[in-house]
Design an enzyme around this catalytic site. Structure first.
Site, PDB file in Angstrom:
ATOM      1  N   GLU A 164       0.815  -1.224   0.000  1.00  0.00           N
ATOM      2  CA  GLU A 164       0.000   0.000   0.000  1.00  0.00           C
ATOM      3  C   GLU A 164       0.844   1.268   0.000  1.00  0.00           C
ATOM      4  O   GLU A 164       0.568   2.224  -0.708  1.00  0.00           O
ATOM      5  CB  GLU A 164      -0.956   0.022   1.195  1.00  0.00           C
TER       6      GLU A 164
ATOM      7  N   HIS B 176     -10.149  -4.505  10.427  1.00  0.00           N
ATOM      8  CA  HIS B 176     -10.743  -4.310   9.098  1.00  0.00           C
ATOM      9  C   HIS B 176     -12.028  -3.487   9.128  1.00  0.00           C
ATOM     10  O   HIS B 176     -12.785  -3.506   8.176  1.00  0.00           O
ATOM     11  CB  HIS B 176     -11.034  -5.673   8.441  1.00  0.00           C
TER      12      HIS B 176
END
Lengths: 430, 338, 327
Positions: free
Chosen positions: C60, C129
């Site tokens: 990322e 998450h």
């Protein structure tokens, strides 16, 4: 088991109260029906009775502290119980009285007050809990927020409270005033109100009136000058003229004569037929406009308010036309059909409460106009003519004038003209 | 895959060679004066000097075309000047003036010059390596043959960003050249205390399927030669190159560094291989310059740097209204309470 | 008007913008051959090819930085985070590089980039998450933060975001992907920085965004049956905040409740409430109340997770609070 006495609902809408005065102290014996305290509610000071019998073992709250409904305020030791032991065994639960105003008994430390679980609200500490909006509305309505009972959490004063207060017209701040001088109360009757309190929001007209009135009262220093006018001649002339006008279906009122006389007086006293323009903070730039036209506003009462249509160039009309034109304006006002033109441009205002039988009253200026005339009823009164007491039809009128522009003498001169025209109506023909 | 270059070869003409010497002198002089201004408290914050490393920037940037890009870390004065930044806006930036190369908002660590495709000094260690990769990505995306030269210190290769970026660059064959300027000390931590292997070409080459070279960065010509090779590879679409430039900084990590991690003797020894001295001697040997022209060059540079200081000192500070300018392209709305 | 799912509206926005401008490309994990983890990029790779729809390794920070670097030299990347929870790995790139670049460079480099992806407490995803990071991103000058609640805005705001010359944090909600709504055909843009008055009312202003709009509207509907007229505003853009629309409403209703799927402390509502207090304190008839996610990490257990959310009951209770209807 000792008896816990709790703050009773002595007013139907109260949510909290204040002990204004304890009428018992620790060690006193009380019996059913005895008044033990005076309680300030949202409405008034009410006596609070006990429904039990016993000896006062402990007093939980000090005078002047706000407490919620149902909070324990006092503990009674029952017959056979030792008040001292009771006081010790029950301590803590309630709020201890502050040292300063604690009645006789165990002087609890002042700190205990703030630590106590009782909701100390609004007015107690001198701090008034209120919503920002409530404060704003109260300020613009000229109402002392502290005088309004609060219905929000912990007695917070909210918009609805202020609006209700203003709508009910109870401007005199009864709650706070009464708190300082508790009414002498013996046995209270319980009045149960019919229906519930209503909060009426200000509609546009109400808001406009409120704004105008607040502006007048806060910006313009007023003077009031009253004269009594003998109306017998007006009454006679009116009768005669109305006979003549009957065929046309026109009927003059006393008010029409007043309008005519006012218009003619204004023509002679331009200082009163004027508007004040400018700002108090900057008087160097301010000025007074003396108007060329005489445009007389005539206040008309409506449901829930009033409106002021303007009769333009009133000094140029005869009585008949004043009647006809006024009637048109009243009709338009009542049916909400006044044009902007018909509501503006006034140079002077007449407020007439004659039909209600009032003796005398003061009107509030319609800024920027510098004067307004309050017209009371024409009524028969004993009067002195020469050295004789006789009966005359008298009418009191009061001129409210903006002292920034108009002095007392000018006001009086205007009224002298008016009085002259009305006492000798034919002079208006000159 | 790693190679060590040894013998210098003549790869530029006399004019360029002299220009490079001049640039190296300019960088050295500029930074010495900057150090003085820092100590006079005219420059605030951090100030990382490049003294001793000049050949690395000059020899590599000197090989770029105008339409190529470069991006570097916070020790960025040398790269900016090597790319041709006027010392005036550079010095003005150090003094925080509105005429600075970043209008006084970047400071020493954040020099930028868009016109010269100089994409900045970047102060978070390793953070700009993905940016360089993105620039190379764009060059390829737009089907140009521009390359992007990216400099960072030996400390940066321990950051995740380095590995993530080089992996994608290698995989996608992006036209990037990654230069680790290994001055052997990451702030105060010697290489052996920060890297499991001391040969950095091992870390930057094979893992990402790109050639890796080690070069003596005291020698401007060697730097130029290896850069030329990497550029040619990139332009041909063959992908990125990793270069470990061995160098040595003569000053502390920043102005507040007591340099306890090395001895005076180490430093003196290193200074004997001062890249400017080496280059000067080589040009004298070749007869491309003489003592008098050298003297004249030094005098000119002194004047140029003094003029830059004068310019910077006489330049206006940014105004209070500048606080809110250039935050966004769209009209900026401060999210303030009052 | 065609009815589209939120997911398909996003897809349409990207397809139209990529068609319009060759500088627009999509990059992220599984966006190409896999058609996107949540199928938002369905069919784009087939249509635009590997040059413009690019799968990345799980890096990322790396691909966020690549996006920023490419934007500095003229491309208009759309960087997809599979979920915004993963943007935490790239936060240095977003906050230090994307947000600051224009300022630090004295206006020389701007970063026209969109970071987009799902977010929110989507159900049993547990603490790592289920992040909602809008408050963090909204904190930073230089970023634009957009959170559409409807399919129409998903498309209109994404198109505006792609055309924005500034870095945009475009946060979708995983549970909204299947929500359907009318979506205008073609080039209809929702302006950035404009809130939407979704329901007009006079008694209380309800401010919300993203998924919480659904429960907020349900609460407003429920209270309408009790004679309460609630105005519901979908903020849509969290930075820059559309303060005008908010203040206009609060001045009208004098009461405000802020609903968000976010933690309470230093959350969006905290910042918005402060701005309201500073601007129109004297118009308030009650303290502003907030309905937020409860202040705990997000648990895996379904019931525990559900208990944290701003439910209709919790929203109604707070509305009653500000209306003084609970006493």
């Amino acid at each position: 088991m000792p008896i816990e006495v709790k703050l009773a609902k002595v007013s139907p809408t109260m949510e909290s109260g204040q002990i204004v005065k304890w009428l018992v102290k620790v060690g006193d014996k009380v019996k059913e029906g005895d008044t033990i305290a005076e309680v300030q509610t949202d409405k008034a000071v009410m006596p609070m009775e006990t429904f039990d019998e016993g000896t006062v073992a402990r007093i939980d709250v000090a005078e002047g502290v706000d407490i919620p409904l149902g909070a324990r305020i006092l503990v009674l030791a029952k017959k056979g119980e030792d008040p001292k032991q009771v006081a010790e065994s029950v301590g803590g639960a309630g709020a201890a009285p502050s040292a300063a105003s604690a009645p006789a008994a165990s002087a609890a430390p002042a700190a205990a007050v703030s630590a106590a679980p009782v909701a100390v609200a609004s007015h107690a500490s001198g701090r008034v809990k209120s919503s920002p909006l409530a404060r704003k509305i109260a300020e613009s309505a000229g109402v002392d927020i502290a005088s309004i009972p609060g219905s929000g959490p912990a007695g917070r004063i909210v918009r609805a409270d202020v609006e209700a207060f203003v709508a009910n017209g109870t401007k005199a701040a009864p709650a706070a005033a009464v708190a300082k001088t508790p009414a002498p109360v013996a046995k209270a009757k319980v009045f149960i109100p019919l229906g519930e309190d209503q909060n009426i929001p200000l509609d546009r007209m109400r808001q406009a009136i409120a704004r105008g009135m607040v502006a007048a009262k806060t910006q313009a220093p007023e003077i009031h000058v009253t004269v009594d006018i003998r109306m017998d001649e007006v009454v006679r002339v009116r009768e005669r003229l109305n006979k003549a006008l009957a065929a046309e279906g026109v009927k003059l009122s006393v008010g029409d004569f007043v309008t005519k006389a006012v218009a003619m007086s204004l023509r002679r006293h331009p200082a009163v037929n004027a508007t004040f323009n400018g700002d108090n903070a900057n008087l160097a730039q301010a000025y007074v406009t003396r108007h060329a036209a005489v445009n007389v506003g005539i206040a008309v009462a409506l449901d829930g308010g009033l409106i002021v249509p303007v009769l333009r160039n009133a000094d140029m009309y005869g009585l008949r036309d004043i009647r006809v034109e006024s009637e048109k304006l009243y009709e338009a006002a009542r049916s909400g059909r006044l044009t902007a033109d018909q509501m503006s441009g006034g140079t002077f205002t007449i407020s007439n409460l004659g039909m209600y039988g009032v003796k005398q009253f003061d009107a509030v200026l319609a800024l920027p106009q510098v004067a307004i005339l309050a017209v009371a009823s024409a009524e028969k009164r004993p009067i002195v003519v020469g050295d004789q007491i006789t009966v005359g039809t008298m009418m009191s009128v009061t001129l409210t004038a903006d002292h920034r522009a108009v002095d007392g003498a000018s006001a009086a001169e205007f009224l002298r003209s008016l009085k002259g025209f009305l006492e000798e109506p034919t002079a208006m023909l000159l | 895959m790693s190679q060590v270059q040894t013998a210098p070869r003549t790869i530029v003409d006399r004019q360029t060679a002299v220009k490079w010497l001049r640039q190296m002198h300019l960088i050295r002089r500029f930074e010495e004066r900057a150090a003085f201004l820092y100590q006079s408290q005219k420059i605030g914050g951090f100030c990382h000097l490049y003294n001793g490393q000049e050949a690395c920037a000059v020899g590599s940037i000197g090989m770029l075309r105008e339409d190529d890009y470069l991006i570097t870390a916070y020790r960025d004065h040398g790269h900016a000047l090597a790319r041709g930044m006027d010392p005036k806006p550079a010095m003005a930036e150090l003094l925080g003036k509105s005429t600075g190369c970043s209008t006084g908002k970047g400071g020493s660590m954040h020099f930028f010059e868009a016109e010269k495709n100089f994409l900045g000094g970047h102060a978070i260690v390793g953070s700009h390596i993905p940016l360089a990769t993105g620039v190379a990505f764009a060059a390829k995306y737009k089907k140009t043959d521009s390359v992007c030269l990216c400099y960072f210190g030996d400390g940066a290769i321990n950051q995740g960003s380095f590995h993530e970026a080089l992996n994608m660059a290698g995989m996608w064959k992006l036209p990037a050249i990654y230069y680790v300027e290994n001055n052997l000390i990451a702030m105060g931590t010697q290489l052996e205390r920060s890297s499991a292997v001391l040969d950095l070409t091992v870390r930057g080459g094979d893992p990402f399927k790109m050639p890796a070279y080690r070069v003596d960065a005291n020698d401007v010509e060697q730097v130029a030669e290896i850069t030329q090779l990497a550029i040619a590879r990139a332009r041909a679409g063959e992908g990125p190159t990793f270069i470990e430039a061995i160098t040595y900084r003569f000053r502390g990590h920043s102005m507040s560094d007591p340099q306890k991690y090395r001895t005076k003797e180490d430093l003196e020894k290193a200074k004997q291989r001062d890249p400017i001295l080496l280059w000067e001697n080589r040009l004298l040997q070749r007869g491309w310059i003489d003592e008098s022209s050298l003297e004249q060059m030094r005098d000119e540079i002194k004047e140029e740097v003094e003029a830059a200081i004068e310019f910077a000192e006489n330049s206006p500070e940014p105004g209070p209204e500048d606080l809110y300018t250039n935050i966004t392209v769209a009209p900026y709305i401060p999210q303030e309470s009052d | 008007m065609p009815i589209l799912a939120y997911r398909d509206a996003l897809n349409q926005a990207m397809a139209e913008e990529m068609e319009r401008d060759d500088n627009v490309y999509l990059m992220g994990e599984e966006v190409a051959e896999y058609n996107g983890a949540y199928k938002v990029s369905q069919g784009l790779w087939e249509r635009f090819g590997s040059r413009r729809v690019i799968d990345t390794p799980i890096s990322e920070e790396g691909f966020a930085g690549i996006g920023i670097g490419s934007a500095m030299v003229g491309l208009r990347p759309i960087i997809e985070f599979m979920t915004f929870s993963f943007s935490l790995v790239a936060i240095d790139q977003i906050l230090n590089n994307a947000a600051n670049m224009r300022y630090m460079s004295g206006g020389q480099f701007s970063v026209p980039i969109v970071f987009r992806g799902s977010s929110g407490m989507a159900g049993c995803l547990a603490a790592t998450h289920s992040h909602r990071l809008e408050a963090i991103y909204s904190h930073f000058p230089g970023l634009t933060v957009v959170m559409p609640a409807t399919a129409a805005d998903a498309k209109g705001l994404l198109k505006s975001s792609i055309r924005s010359d500034d870095p945009v944090i475009f946060i979708e909600h995983e549970n909204l992907y299947g929500e359907k709504g009318e979506v205008p055909d073609g080039d209809v843009l929702t302006p950035i920085g404009k809130a939407n008055v979704v329901r007009e009312g006079s008694d209380v202003t309800l401010l919300t965004y993203s998924r919480s709009l659904i429960n907020t509207l349900a609460a407003a509907e429920q209270l309408a049956g009790e004679g309460v007229s609630a105005e519901v505003i979908d903020l849509r853009t969290l930075r820059p905040l559309d303060l005008d629309t908010i203040l206009t409403s609060v001045v009208k209703t004098h009461r405000c409740v802020i609903i968000e799927e976010n933690w309470p402390y230093c959350g969006i509502g905290a910042g918005v409430a402060d701005r309201i207090y500073q601007k129109v304190f004297d118009e308030l008839d009650a303290p502003i109340r907030r309905v937020t996610v409860k202040d705990a990490p997000i648990p895996y257990n379904r019931n525990l997770e559900a208990s944290m959310l701003p439910t209709v009951d919790r929203i109604v209770a707070k509305i009653n609070d500000v209306l003084y209807r609970n006493a």
